[in-house]
Motif scaffolding. Sequence first.
Motif, PDB file in Angstrom:
ATOM      1  N   PHE A 148       8.479   8.985   2.192  1.00  0.00           N
ATOM      2  CA  PHE A 148       9.797   8.451   1.841  1.00  0.00           C
ATOM      3  C   PHE A 148      10.801   8.536   2.985  1.00  0.00           C
ATOM      4  O   PHE A 148      11.655   7.654   3.127  1.00  0.00           O
ATOM      5  N   GLU A 149      10.713   9.561   3.803  1.00  0.00           N
ATOM      6  CA  GLU A 149      11.616   9.617   4.956  1.00  0.00           C
ATOM      7  C   GLU A 149      11.352   8.446   5.901  1.00  0.00           C
ATOM      8  O   GLU A 149      12.289   7.850   6.447  1.00  0.00           O
ATOM      9  N   LYS A 150      10.094   8.113   6.083  1.00  0.00           N
ATOM     10  CA  LYS A 150       9.747   6.986   6.946  1.00  0.00           C
ATOM     11  C   LYS A 150      10.151   5.660   6.304  1.00  0.00           C
ATOM     12  O   LYS A 150      10.579   4.729   6.995  1.00  0.00           O
ATOM     13  N   LEU A 151      10.025   5.580   4.996  1.00  0.00           N
ATOM     14  CA  LEU A 151      10.438   4.363   4.293  1.00  0.00           C
ATOM     15  C   LEU A 151      11.946   4.154   4.411  1.00  0.00           C
ATOM     16  O   LEU A 151      12.412   3.021   4.602  1.00  0.00           O
ATOM     17  N   VAL A 152      12.697   5.223   4.319  1.00  0.00           N
ATOM     18  CA  VAL A 152      14.150   5.120   4.478  1.00  0.00           C
ATOM     19  C   VAL A 152      14.498   4.666   5.892  1.00  0.00           C
ATOM     20  O   VAL A 152      15.423   3.863   6.094  1.00  0.00           O
ATOM     21  N   ALA A 153      13.756   5.154   6.880  1.00  0.00           N
ATOM     22  CA  ALA A 153      13.989   4.720   8.262  1.00  0.00           C
ATOM     23  C   ALA A 153      13.724   3.223   8.416  1.00  0.00           C
ATOM     24  O   ALA A 153      14.464   2.516   9.108  1.00  0.00           O
ATOM     25  N   VAL A 154      12.674   2.729   7.767  1.00  0.00           N
ATOM     26  CA  VAL A 154      12.389   1.290   7.793  1.00  0.00           C
ATOM     27  C   VAL A 154      13.524   0.527   7.116  1.00  0.00           C
ATOM     28  O   VAL A 154      13.983  -0.510   7.611  1.00  0.00           O
ATOM     29  N   LYS A 158       4.241   1.666  15.023  1.00  0.00           N
ATOM     30  CA  LYS A 158       2.834   1.241  15.050  1.00  0.00           C
ATOM     31  C   LYS A 158       1.931   2.466  14.949  1.00  0.00           C
ATOM     32  O   LYS A 158       1.269   2.863  15.909  1.00  0.00           O
ATOM     33  N   ASP A 159       1.942   3.081  13.772  1.00  0.00           N
ATOM     34  CA  ASP A 159       1.084   4.241  13.545  1.00  0.00           C
ATOM     35  C   ASP A 159       0.360   4.079  12.208  1.00  0.00           C
ATOM     36  O   ASP A 159       0.577   3.115  11.472  1.00  0.00           O
ATOM     37  N   ALA A 160      -0.499   5.038  11.914  1.00  0.00           N
ATOM     38  CA  ALA A 160      -1.359   4.929  10.731  1.00  0.00           C
ATOM     39  C   ALA A 160      -0.554   4.893   9.436  1.00  0.00           C
ATOM     40  O   ALA A 160      -0.895   4.154   8.502  1.00  0.00           O
ATOM     41  N   ASP A 161       0.522   5.686   9.365  1.00  0.00           N
ATOM     42  CA  ASP A 161       1.312   5.720   8.134  1.00  0.00           C
ATOM     43  C   ASP A 161       1.965   4.369   7.859  1.00  0.00           C
ATOM     44  O   ASP A 161       1.973   3.887   6.717  1.00  0.00           O
ATOM     45  N   HIS A 162       2.514   3.755   8.898  1.00  0.00           N
ATOM     46  CA  HIS A 162       3.174   2.466   8.687  1.00  0.00           C
ATOM     47  C   HIS A 162       2.152   1.351   8.430  1.00  0.00           C
ATOM     48  O   HIS A 162       2.442   0.394   7.702  1.00  0.00           O
ATOM     49  N   SER A 219       4.233  -1.583   0.279  1.00  0.00           N
ATOM     50  CA  SER A 219       5.491  -0.880   0.046  1.00  0.00           C
ATOM     51  C   SER A 219       6.491  -1.263   1.128  1.00  0.00           C
ATOM     52  O   SER A 219       7.702  -1.118   0.949  1.00  0.00           O
ATOM     53  N   VAL A 220       5.980  -1.751   2.257  1.00  0.00           N
ATOM     54  CA  VAL A 220       6.798  -2.357   3.310  1.00  0.00           C
ATOM     55  C   VAL A 220       6.328  -3.792   3.493  1.00  0.00           C
ATOM     56  O   VAL A 220       5.125  -4.054   3.555  1.00  0.00           O
ATOM     57  N   LEU A 221       7.271  -4.717   3.567  1.00  0.00           N
ATOM     58  CA  LEU A 221       6.963  -6.142   3.693  1.00  0.00           C
ATOM     59  C   LEU A 221       7.421  -6.657   5.052  1.00  0.00           C
ATOM     60  O   LEU A 221       8.401  -6.169   5.611  1.00  0.00           O
ATOM     61  N   GLU A 222       6.686  -7.641   5.555  1.00  0.00           N
ATOM     62  CA  GLU A 222       7.029  -8.228   6.855  1.00  0.00           C
ATOM     63  C   GLU A 222       7.647  -9.606   6.667  1.00  0.00           C
ATOM     64  O   GLU A 222       7.187 -10.409   5.855  1.00  0.00           O
TER      65      GLU A 222
END
Length: 318
Positions: free
Chosen positions: A253-259, A267-271, A279-282
Motif C-alpha cells: 500500500f505504501e508503494k501504491l500510494v506513491a504511484v 521497474k521492480d518485481a512489486d510494481h 491494481s495499477v493501470l497504465e
Amino acid sequence: VYQKSEWEAVETELKNEAEFGIGLPKGVPLVARLLTRLTGQIKTGDAVKTEIRQRLDSQIEQLIGRLNELLLRAEIEVRKTSKKAVVVIVDNLDRITFKDFGVGRTSHDALFIEHGEQLCALHCHTVYTVPISMMYGLSARTLCSIFPAYHVLPMIKSHEPRAKGGGDSPEGMNRLRGILGHRIEVDSLCEEDAVTHLCRACGGHPRDLMTLVRHSIEDADESQAKPITRAAVERAEARLVAAFSRMIPEPYFEKLVAVYRTNKIKKDADHQAMLFSQSVLEYANGVEPWHDVHPAVQKLDSFTEVLKNERAKLTAES
C-alpha cells in the motif's frame, strides 16, 4: 497427446458413452468429444497438466507442422471468398497464472520467451495477449525481439494525470460510454449518474466496465423506470473493491500510494505484480505512459489510511 493405443481406448470409450447416452449427445463429432475429454483432464489437476505438457513438448514440432498444414488449407479456402488471409487470435494469455520458478525465471517467461519461437512458427498472422508486466521486466527487450510487431494497449484515459490537475477526461469518458452503448440500451436502462459512475469506477478498463455492468444488472432496481441506478452501480463497485482487498499484500500500500501521488511506477518485481493484478493501470499520454491506482483500490481502507498518513507527514514537514 494420446499414444495410438490410448487413442483407440479413448475412442472406444467415447463411442460407448454416446451409445448409452452418457456425456455429450450422440450427434457430436468424435473430435469434439476428444477435445472435451482432454479439456476436462487438463482441469483435473497439476499432475495431469504436467504429463500432458511433457508429451506435447516432445511432439511440438510435429504438432506445429500439422497445424501449418491445416492453416494452409484454410488459407486456400479463405482466399476463394475474396478474403486476404487467416488470422489466429489467442486471447487471455495475459491472465495466465504467474509463478516464480526461481533464478529469475517465471511462468510468463517459460511461455513467451522460452517458447516464443514456437509461438511465431504458425504460418499465418497471429495475435497473442501478453501480460503487460512483462514489458517492465528484465525480459522485456528479449520479448520485443521475439515479437517485434508488438503493441501495448493502455487503458482508456478516463481521467487526467494529477500532474495536469486530474479530473475526468471528456474524450475518454465518451469512449467508455460508447462501449456501454454497444452492449446495453444505456438511455432506457441507466440513470445518467449511474453511467458516469460506471465509467469512473472502471478506471478506463473495458473488462472491468463490463464486470461492473453485469453486477449492476444483477443488483438493478426493477421498481425504477431506469433500473441501473447509482446505488446499483455502487453495490457492484463494492464487489470489485472486495475482490482487490483479498489480493493485495499489506506491504504494497505504501508503494501504491506513491504511484497514486506521482502517476509513475518503478521497474521492480512489486510494481510488475501490481500491473499484472491490475491494481495499477497504465495509460498512454504521448510518448511516455503514465500510471495510476485502480479506482477500486483507492477505496480500500488500507490505501486511504496510508494516503492520509502520507499527507499528514507532508503537511508537518512543510
